[in-house]
Design a protein around this motif. Structure first.
Motif, PDB file in Angstrom:
ATOM      1  N   LEU A  47       9.753   9.935  -5.848  1.00 32.60           N
ATOM      2  CA  LEU A  47      10.632  10.029  -4.691  1.00 32.60           C
ATOM      3  C   LEU A  47       9.901   9.274  -3.586  1.00 32.60           C
ATOM      4  O   LEU A  47       8.813   9.686  -3.173  1.00 32.60           O
ATOM      5  N   ASP A  48      10.445   8.148  -3.137  1.00 37.68           N
ATOM      6  CA  ASP A  48       9.685   7.362  -2.161  1.00 37.68           C
ATOM      7  C   ASP A  48      10.594   6.640  -1.174  1.00 37.68           C
ATOM      8  O   ASP A  48      11.826   6.695  -1.264  1.00 37.68           O
ATOM      9  N   LEU A  49       9.954   6.001  -0.221  1.00 39.66           N
ATOM     10  CA  LEU A  49      10.656   5.255   0.813  1.00 39.66           C
ATOM     11  C   LEU A  49      10.004   3.885   0.894  1.00 39.66           C
ATOM     12  O   LEU A  49       8.792   3.788   1.111  1.00 39.66           O
ATOM     13  N   HIS A  50      10.789   2.832   0.653  1.00 43.25           N
ATOM     14  CA  HIS A  50      10.255   1.469   0.764  1.00 43.25           C
ATOM     15  C   HIS A  50      10.501   0.987   2.190  1.00 43.25           C
ATOM     16  O   HIS A  50      11.631   0.681   2.552  1.00 43.25           O
ATOM     17  N   ALA A  51       9.437   0.947   2.961  1.00 45.07           N
ATOM     18  CA  ALA A  51       9.608   0.701   4.392  1.00 45.07           C
ATOM     19  C   ALA A  51       9.805  -0.786   4.688  1.00 45.07           C
ATOM     20  O   ALA A  51       9.089  -1.636   4.165  1.00 45.07           O
TER      21      ALA A  51
ATOM     22  N   TYR B 284      15.451   4.538   0.896  1.00 43.66           N
ATOM     23  CA  TYR B 284      14.962   5.753   0.252  1.00 43.66           C
ATOM     24  C   TYR B 284      15.370   5.766  -1.223  1.00 43.66           C
ATOM     25  O   TYR B 284      16.488   5.381  -1.570  1.00 43.66           O
ATOM     26  N   HIS B 285      14.431   6.153  -2.104  1.00 35.58           N
ATOM     27  CA  HIS B 285      14.756   6.288  -3.528  1.00 35.58           C
ATOM     28  C   HIS B 285      14.513   7.719  -3.975  1.00 35.58           C
ATOM     29  O   HIS B 285      13.420   8.242  -3.808  1.00 35.58           O
ATOM     30  N   ARG B 286      15.536   8.312  -4.559  1.00 36.42           N
ATOM     31  CA  ARG B 286      15.391   9.660  -5.105  1.00 36.42           C
ATOM     32  C   ARG B 286      14.401   9.624  -6.271  1.00 36.42           C
ATOM     33  O   ARG B 286      13.529  10.483  -6.396  1.00 36.42           O
ATOM     34  N   ALA B 287      14.553   8.631  -7.135  1.00 38.99           N
ATOM     35  CA  ALA B 287      13.641   8.443  -8.264  1.00 38.99           C
ATOM     36  C   ALA B 287      13.490   6.934  -8.427  1.00 38.99           C
ATOM     37  O   ALA B 287      14.311   6.277  -9.044  1.00 38.99           O
ATOM     38  N   CYS B 288      12.407   6.399  -7.861  1.00 40.49           N
ATOM     39  CA  CYS B 288      12.253   4.951  -7.756  1.00 40.49           C
ATOM     40  C   CYS B 288      12.022   4.310  -9.124  1.00 40.49           C
ATOM     41  O   CYS B 288      11.148   4.729  -9.883  1.00 40.49           O
ATOM     42  N   ALA B 289      12.832   3.299  -9.448  1.00 42.02           N
ATOM     43  CA  ALA B 289      12.702   2.629 -10.747  1.00 42.02           C
ATOM     44  C   ALA B 289      11.432   1.796 -10.822  1.00 42.02           C
ATOM     45  O   ALA B 289      10.877   1.588 -11.892  1.00 42.02           O
ATOM     46  N   ASP B 290      10.953   1.307  -9.673  1.00 43.58           N
ATOM     47  CA  ASP B 290       9.730   0.479  -9.663  1.00 43.58           C
ATOM     48  C   ASP B 290       8.464   1.315  -9.724  1.00 43.58           C
ATOM     49  O   ASP B 290       7.402   0.809 -10.060  1.00 43.58           O
ATOM     50  N   HIS B 291       8.557   2.584  -9.329  1.00 41.89           N
ATOM     51  CA  HIS B 291       7.342   3.392  -9.188  1.00 41.89           C
ATOM     52  C   HIS B 291       7.388   4.668 -10.019  1.00 41.89           C
ATOM     53  O   HIS B 291       7.103   5.761  -9.516  1.00 41.89           O
ATOM     54  N   GLY B 292       7.739   4.513 -11.272  1.00 42.93           N
ATOM     55  CA  GLY B 292       7.660   5.639 -12.205  1.00 42.93           C
ATOM     56  C   GLY B 292       8.456   6.858 -11.792  1.00 42.93           C
ATOM     57  O   GLY B 292       8.061   7.982 -12.089  1.00 42.93           O
TER      58      GLY B 292
ATOM     59  N   ALA C 143       0.845  -1.194   0.000  1.00 43.47           N
ATOM     60  CA  ALA C 143       0.000   0.000   0.000  1.00 43.47           C
ATOM     61  C   ALA C 143       0.878   1.241   0.000  1.00 43.47           C
ATOM     62  O   ALA C 143       2.036   1.199   0.422  1.00 43.47           O
ATOM     63  N   TRP C 144       0.303   2.336  -0.494  1.00 40.84           N
ATOM     64  CA  TRP C 144       0.961   3.632  -0.364  1.00 40.84           C
ATOM     65  C   TRP C 144       0.385   4.353   0.849  1.00 40.84           C
ATOM     66  O   TRP C 144      -0.838   4.386   1.019  1.00 40.84           O
ATOM     67  N   ILE C 145       1.253   4.901   1.672  1.00 42.49           N
ATOM     68  CA  ILE C 145       0.771   5.868   2.653  1.00 42.49           C
ATOM     69  C   ILE C 145       1.623   7.121   2.499  1.00 42.49           C
ATOM     70  O   ILE C 145       2.799   7.044   2.122  1.00 42.49           O
TER      71      ILE C 145
HETATM   72 ZN   LIG Z   1       9.227   2.831  -5.033  1.00 41.34          ZN
END
Ligand SMILES: [Zn+2]
Lengths: 166, 508
Positions: free
Chosen positions: A114-118, A103-111, A61-63
């Motif tokens: 900028l996200d954090l895979h917890a 932490y991803h500056r520009a996540c390859a899996d999510h287009g 899920a995204w939060i």
């Molecule tokens: Zn991601």
């Protein structure tokens, strides 16, 4: 023999834990956005208020978690997200959560997000419904003014009733 | 005699401005209703107060000028009404912002109203993620209304009193005549918009549902994002804007709506009336395709050289999305403002700044130079070069295709050059103001292009903490650019002429 193993374990375990702990540096959203290259791909620890709602994606899920400056999108497992009971919105302070993950500056899996895979999600403190109390002067002003507006509208309609028949 | 003419005009002016105030008051009942449904009692009281203030003011002004409302307004007075409507509208619409507690000052509130009404999308709102539904409704309603034009709105409800209507309508910069008169044109604009509003809100709500939202929130967000996309506004209900939804489908649907919104209403009219071919022949769609391809390639080149995004999908969802959002002057963002500055690099920033200045089509909700002017200027260059290559050949007349084939007159060419020059000057002044406030050139130019093109992408300058003079500068720029300068210049010229005339009367 057993006690020897215990001693070794006691000595080694903290050592094994140490690097992991040290790698998860505490960061704010401003660090993640403005110093992105430094944190890209690293394990970080981020704390903030869960806002809006959970956006489920199958077993994940995204939060969105806001530390007051910016909200950061966090990719979590669905069972982790279930720990959150309140999401912030008008009149509601969401649960404060601490997330540790990559932490991803520009996540390859999510287009390129900028996200954090917890890996872990911990509820630090529970949120609460915080209804905004009704301001009495404001309510009084609203009463008087809308009374005035209605009165004037009635007056105007009476005076110019033949608006269309000229 | 002349004095009588001036004071005499005050009555119909009072009537029309009163009408605008009353309409804006009545419209505040929509956010009031939203607050009622969601039991946001304080916000409900705020909107009841401010709606009443606007209604009382509007009704009084209308009653004052009622008996003389049918008097014909001169050109200058019509322009003054148009300008006055913007000023009055901004001040009235900003009151609920100030009272709701999410804005730090009345200036910030005015900034957001102007940004909404000009469909720009820059915002100074605080704590957006805890914003009430009522205030969010008001923000998105303002941007939607701004797209349709405040005067058009007043006209629709008052078809019968169309006395000085056309003059005001021209002042609104949408001088395209779909129909023989202003009132039926504005009615047509509204019916096209309402048609799309219904379909768009449903589709957008479904996209929000697919992104994981549920119940009333999915519907509200669907309506708001649609309103914002269609009017190429760029506001969103969450601080992360479009990034909040984490959905490629959601982003794609917004692109469809804001691209449609950036097309000329005359084109909509033609296509909806069955003339599908117009879509590929129209000078504005052709120009848009060319400038979009150019700036998109440049953006991709810049982003790829700087290795900003890891794969093609990311390049598309981040690079192309911000670019087309900028080019259509929408301003939806799926990255953080500061990422532009820290990550994008000079080439990509240059391309997107250029795209924001090009803008969408004339007679649409979009801003910028507009496709028709870029197209005319390109055609003129082409003709000049051909003339230089073959000096002996007879000068052929230039044609453009906009709904029908139009012979390009010198007047049209001059007008295109003048207005584009005005945009460039405004952009330069805005850039200078940004640099005076201490920001580097790239940032100052980006934010200035965003204000000048009524775009709303931000590189991080627009914040409650920026200096007041910069806020005022951006407010004026957004307003000037939305009105495409000419009506404001005409108004100034009209004022100067009046002053000059009254002076010469005194001394001669
Ligand atoms: Zn991601």
């Amino acid at each position: 023999m057993q006690s020897k193993i215990l001693v070794i374990l006691l000595l080694v375990l903290p050592l094994a834990c140490l690097p992991a702990r040290a790698a998860a540096a505490e960061v704010g959203s401003a660090d993640l956005i403005e110093d992105a290259a430094r944190w890209d791909g690293k394990t970080v620890s981020f704390e903030g208020e869960a806002i809006g709602e959970i956006l489920p994606r199958g077993d994940h899920a995204w939060i969105n978690v806001s530390d007051g400056e910016n909200a950061i999108g966090c990719w979590v497992r669905a069972d982790q997200a279930e720990k959150i009971s309140l999401y912030g919105r008008y009149g509601v302070r969401g649960d404060t959560v601490r997330l540790e993950g990559v932490y991803h500056r520009a996540c390859a899996d999510h287009g390129g997000d900028l996200d954090l895979h917890a890996d872990t999600l911990r509820v630090v403190s529970r949120g609460a419904e915080e209804p905004v109390p009704l301001s009495r002067p404001l309510a009084a002003a609203a009463g008087v003014l809308s009374g005035g507006a209605i009165l004037l509208a009635v007056l105007a309609i009476r005076r110019y009733r033949c608006y269309n028949c000229e | 005699m002349r004095k009588n003419e001036l004071t005499g005009a005050l009555y119909p002016v009072s009537y029309y401005l009163g009408l605008v105030a009353m309409t804006l008051g009545a419209l505040q009942l929509i956010p009031a209703l939203t607050s009622l449904v969601y039991r946001e009692w304080n916000i409900l009281m705020v909107f009841l107060c401010t709606a009443s203030i606007a209604l009382i003011l509007g009704l009084s002004m209308m009653m004052l000028g009622f008996s003389r409302r049918r008097e014909k307004l001169s050109f200058g007075v019509g322009l003054s009404v148009s300008a006055g409507a913007w000023g009055l509208g901004m001040l009235l619409c900003a009151i609920p912002y100030r009272l709701c507690g999410n804005y730090l000052s009345y200036l910030d509130s005015c900034f957001d109203v102007m940004s909404g009404l000009t469909t720009t999308g820059l915002t100074l709102v605080q704590n957006m993620d805890h914003l009430s539904n009522g205030v969010n409704m008001w923000r998105h309603l303002l941007t939607f209304l701004g797209g349709q034009g405040m005067i058009v709105l007043a006209l629709t409800f008052l078809a019968k009193d169309a006395g000085g209507a056309y003059t005001m309508y021209v002042g609104e910069a949408k001088d395209e005549k779909l129909m023989p008169n202003a009132v039926s044109t504005s009615k047509r604009i509204w019916s096209i918009s309402m048609f799309y509003l219904l379909i768009g809100s449903v589709v957008m709500s479904l996209a929000a549902f697919a992104a994981g939202m549920r119940g009333g929130r999915a519907i509200l967000h669907g309506i708001w994002i649609y309103m914002s996309a269609w009017s190429t506004g760029g506001f969103g209900p969450m601080s992360q804007n479009v990034l909040y939804y984490h959905s490629a489908l959601f982003e794609l649907v917004t692109v469809v709506f804001f691209v449609i919104g950036s097309f000329n209403f005359a084109l909509h009219h033609a296509v909806l009336s069955g003339n599908r071919k117009e879509l590929v022949r129209n000078i504005e769609t052709v120009t848009f395709t060319v400038t979009l391809t150019l700036t998109a390639s440049l953006t991709a080149l810049g982003l790829m050289r700087a290795h900003v995004y890891p794969n093609v999908m990311a390049l598309f969802r981040k690079g192309f999305y911000q670019l087309i959002s900028g080019h259509t002057t929408t301003g939806f963002m799926s990255i953080y403002a500061k990422q532009f500055y820290y990550e994008w690099g000079d080439i990509a920033l240059f391309a997107i700044t250029l795209a924001m200045l090009f803008g969408g089509s004339a007679c649409s909700t979009a801003g910028g130079f507009k496709g028709i002017r870029t197209g005319i200027i390109f055609k003129t260059f082409q003709a000049e070069i051909r003339q230089m290559l073959q000096p002996d050949s007879r000068r052929r007349e230039q044609r453009i295709h906009h709904i029908r084939d139009i012979i390009l007159t010198d007047k049209a060419v001059r007008s295109a050059f003048v207005i584009v020059t005005a945009y460039i000057i405004t952009f330069s002044i805005g850039t200078l103001a940004g640099m005076l406030a201490g920001y580097p050139l790239a940032m100052a130019a980006f934010e200035s292009a965003s204000a000048t093109g009524n775009v709303g992408l931000s590189i991080g300058i627009t914040a409650a903490s920026m200096p007041a003079f910069l806020k005022v500068t951006y407010i004026i720029i957004m307003w000037l650019a939305r009105l495409e300068f000419m009506s404001v210049l005409a108004l100034i010229a009209y004022g100067l002429r009046k002053v000059k005339r009254s002076c010469s009367q005194k001394y001669w």
